[in-house]
Design an enzyme around this catalytic site. Structure first.
Site, PDB file in Angstrom:
ATOM      1  N   SER A   1       0.798  -1.216   0.000  1.00  0.00           N
ATOM      2  CA  SER A   1       0.000   0.000   0.000  1.00  0.00           C
ATOM      3  C   SER A   1       0.835   1.274   0.000  1.00  0.00           C
ATOM      4  CB  SER A   1      -0.953   0.004   1.191  1.00  0.00           C
ATOM      5  OG  SER A   1      -0.235  -0.160   2.394  1.00  0.00           O
TER       6      SER A   1
ATOM      7  N   HIS B   1      -4.691  -3.798  -2.725  1.00  0.00           N
ATOM      8  CA  HIS B   1      -4.329  -2.832  -3.774  1.00  0.00           C
ATOM      9  C   HIS B   1      -4.103  -3.479  -5.136  1.00  0.00           C
ATOM     10  CE1 HIS B   1      -4.062   0.458  -0.919  1.00  0.00           C
ATOM     11  NE2 HIS B   1      -3.609  -0.461  -0.075  1.00  0.00           N
TER      12      HIS B   1
ATOM     13  N   LYS C   1     -11.409  -0.389  -2.424  1.00  0.00           N
ATOM     14  CA  LYS C   1     -10.390   0.383  -3.137  1.00  0.00           C
ATOM     15  C   LYS C   1     -10.734   0.409  -4.627  1.00  0.00           C
ATOM     16  CE  LYS C   1      -7.612   0.354   0.783  1.00  0.00           C
ATOM     17  NZ  LYS C   1      -6.941  -0.458   1.764  1.00  0.00           N
TER      18      LYS C   1
HETATM   19  C1  LIG Z   1      -6.986  -0.598   3.155  1.00  0.00           C
HETATM   20  C2  LIG Z   1      -6.316  -1.847   3.551  1.00  0.00           C
HETATM   21  C3  LIG Z   1      -6.922  -2.734   4.436  1.00  0.00           C
HETATM   22  C4  LIG Z   1      -8.183  -2.388   5.179  1.00  0.00           C
HETATM   23  O1  LIG Z   1      -9.300  -2.424   4.356  1.00  0.00           O
HETATM   24  P1  LIG Z   1     -10.601  -1.592   4.775  1.00  0.00           P
HETATM   25  O2  LIG Z   1     -11.683  -2.204   3.970  1.00  0.00           O
HETATM   26  O3  LIG Z   1     -10.318  -0.171   4.406  1.00  0.00           O
HETATM   27  O4  LIG Z   1     -10.776  -1.773   6.245  1.00  0.00           O
HETATM   28  C5  LIG Z   1      -6.296  -3.939   4.677  1.00  0.00           C
HETATM   29  N1  LIG Z   1      -5.124  -4.250   4.092  1.00  0.00           N
HETATM   30  C6  LIG Z   1      -4.489  -3.390   3.262  1.00  0.00           C
HETATM   31  C7  LIG Z   1      -3.191  -3.788   2.650  1.00  0.00           C
HETATM   32  C8  LIG Z   1      -5.065  -2.162   2.975  1.00  0.00           C
HETATM   33  O5  LIG Z   1      -4.432  -1.300   2.186  1.00  0.00           O
END
Ligand SMILES: *Cc1c(COP(=O)(O)O)cnc(C)c1O
Length: 377
Positions: free
Chosen positions: A173, A201, A232
């Site tokens: 990320s 991601h 995302k």
């Molecule tokens: C954003 C993210 C999460 C958390 O996901 P949410 O649905 O926003 O709680 C978990 N792991 C990674 C690598 C992330 O970037």
């Protein structure tokens, strides 16, 4: 409070900006508009009419489910999303979670305990780290994306643990780089470990179908749990884990973040189903995004900047926290919203500007940003 004063002095105080998101993904704060380089809406699906319509139709009957999945919150539409997700991720079954954070915390602590070991990439997301802490298992952190270091830790420690888990993000990320899944899959087999990946991601971006890095590298068969989010690139909300039917059943029975939380509303579930369909039917979105990301990276490298990785996440490493903050502020003055990412989210001395490129950012926008950045460094 002293803790807050200290943070402030170090340039580490976090504050909420209250903003409006405009059509096209730009943002507005106090009447001023900015190009938004901090959104994970990589494919710009959050405002896709098909996604909005799907949510609106499912909303006609009710908003909330008012119950956990195991009480009366599990509707047919949840089952449809789980079946659709399993096909998308090429696994026998899938389970939906209310967020990626809840998925990681719940899954890791459900499978591992006190006599077990977890081998975790040093840069794994906070939700993975928190899951490991909650599990009570012994944690061994290997150097970022370094399968050789993972191998040497396994060689030394695996024999002392009952069960073992290897866990990594696939596209990282904060660095935008990719885990060596093939090498890690080989180690999983050699040392008899469970293998879990977080495709937050990569989902919607990589692979022929757009399902992620496991698909792109052909390693899905060796990964026990492929976790990812709908929040995302898929433009909606919630998370999934794709796995065998037996692992899914175990989680339904033991995973506390799944059991003790209200089921996601049908409008969100319907949007998630539509988002998977759009990813499969509109590969040109991710094609254009990755092409622009490549263009952006090359121009930054031309300027002599340090830009690790190879994806739509483009980190410009600045180094010192105050410098990263100042650069972010100066860019804001010129209409670019690029928050600095600081410790402890990234290691000390590696403060950076993290650019999230989305389908909304054309080459023209990228060129404009590069001109302004060039005038500041
Ligand atoms: C954003 C993210 C999460 C958390 O996901 P949410 O649905 O926003 O709680 C978990 N792991 C990674 C690598 C992330 O970037």
């Amino acid at each position: 409070m002293r803790a807050l004063r200290e943070r402030s002095k170090e340039g580490l105080l976090r504050e909420l900006a209250h903003l409006s998101i405009l059509p096209g993904g730009d943002i507005s704060i106090n009447g001023r508009e900015y190009v938004n380089f901090s959104s994970n809406d990589y494919l710009a699906l959050s405002a896709h009419p098909a996604l909005i319509n799907a949510a609106r139709e499912a909303l006609s009957g009710m908003v909330g489910t008012a119950s956990s999945r195991l009480m009366s919150g599990s509707m047919l539409i949840h089952k449809s999303l789980e079946e659709r997700t399993a096909v998308f991720k090429d696994k026998p079954s899938a389970l939906v979670f209310n967020s990626g954070y809840q998925a990681n915390v719940g899954i890791i602590s459900a499978f591992l305990g006190k006599d077990d070991c977890i081998f975790s990439d040093r840069l794994n997301h906070a939700s993975i780290v928190d899951g490991i802490r909650l599990s009570g298992a012994k944690m061994f952190r290997f150097r970022h994306n370094d399968a050789e270091h993972l191998g040497s830790l396994l060689e030394k420690e695996r024999g002392k643990c009952r069960n073992a888990l290897i866990v990594t993000e696939t596209v990282f990320s904060m660095d935008g780089d990719r885990a060596p899944l093939k090498d890690m899959a080989a180690l999983k087999k050699e040392y008899d470990c469970m293998f879990m990946v977080d495709e937050a991601h990569a989902t919607g971006i990589l692979g022929k179908k757009g399902s992620g890095l496991a698909e792109e590298t052909g390693t899905g068969g060796d990964i026990d749990i492929i976790m990812g989010t709908f929040s995302k690139a898929l433009g909606s909300f919630g998370a999934y884990a794709a796995m065998s039917g037996a692992l899914r059943e175990y989680l339904v029975n033991t995973c506390r973040s799944f059991i003790y939380s209200t089921a996601l509303p049908p409008a969100i579930i319907a949007a998630n189903i539509k988002a998977i369909e759009l990813v499969e039917s509109e590969p040109s979105r991710r094609g254009a995004l990755l092409e622009n990301a490549g263009y952006f990276r090359e121009r930054l490298l031309d300027k002599g900047l340090t830009v690790p990785g190879a994806s739509q996440i483009i980190p410009i490493i600045v180094g010192e926290t105050h410098r990263a903050n100042a650069l972010s502020e100066a860019l804001k003055e010129k209409g670019w919203w690029v928050p600095s990412v600081r410790p402890p989210t990234v290691p000390n001395g590696e403060a950076r500007l993290r650019i999230s490129l989305t389908y909304n950012h054309s080459k023209g926008i990228i060129d404009g940003f590069l001109r302004d950045l060039g005038s500041l460094i």
